[in-house]
Design an enzyme around this catalytic site. Sequence first.
Site: not given
Length: 222
Positions: A72-73
């Site tokens: 994920c970011k």
Amino acid sequence: AELPPPYTAIASPDASGVPVINCRVCQSLINLDGKLHQHVVKCTVCNEATPIKNPPSGKKYVRCQCNCLLICKDTSRKIGCPRPNCRRIITLGPVMLIPEEQPAQPALPVQPDGTRVVCGHCGNTFLWMELRFNTLAKCPHCKKISSVGSALPRRRCCAYITIGMICIFIGVGLTVGTQDFARRFHATYVSWAIAYLLGLICLIRACYWGAIKVSYPEHGFA
């Protein structure tokens, strides 16, 4: 959510010279032959993914409790596991990544700013959080008030003595100078009383500041 799973940046070859890595879930050996260009590889035993490289720029790895490896970011605070039998919402803390190529270092305790002061009442040492001295402090041990440093009580004592004596001199001057006037206008006695009362209050405050206990820093003033 746990920290991103550790990984081996450069896989170690086995006896036959083929690069391998241990699965981070079941610890089985994963053959990396022809897969070194990938970021993650899949274990053939447990079918879970294991990272072998740093995540892409702006991304991070997160391992769900069901062992699903998520990417994920790095600014994400909440992510959802995509597995139908899990669907867990993972809340990420504000601090996530430790560089994977370095061993995790224990966080050093943050020392609060302040000065250790010896109480003038009980002699115990406590942490004084003010950034300046010459103030009043309450000891957490004996719960009594003392002055941190002697400059403040000395200044206050001198100031109250000066103001008190001025008020008394004014009262004496009014008493001597307005005696005849006061016999006709009795309200003049009020001005006498006010002057003497203010002088007395100031002298009492001077006694308070002169008798207050003083606490000093352990290593003296800087």
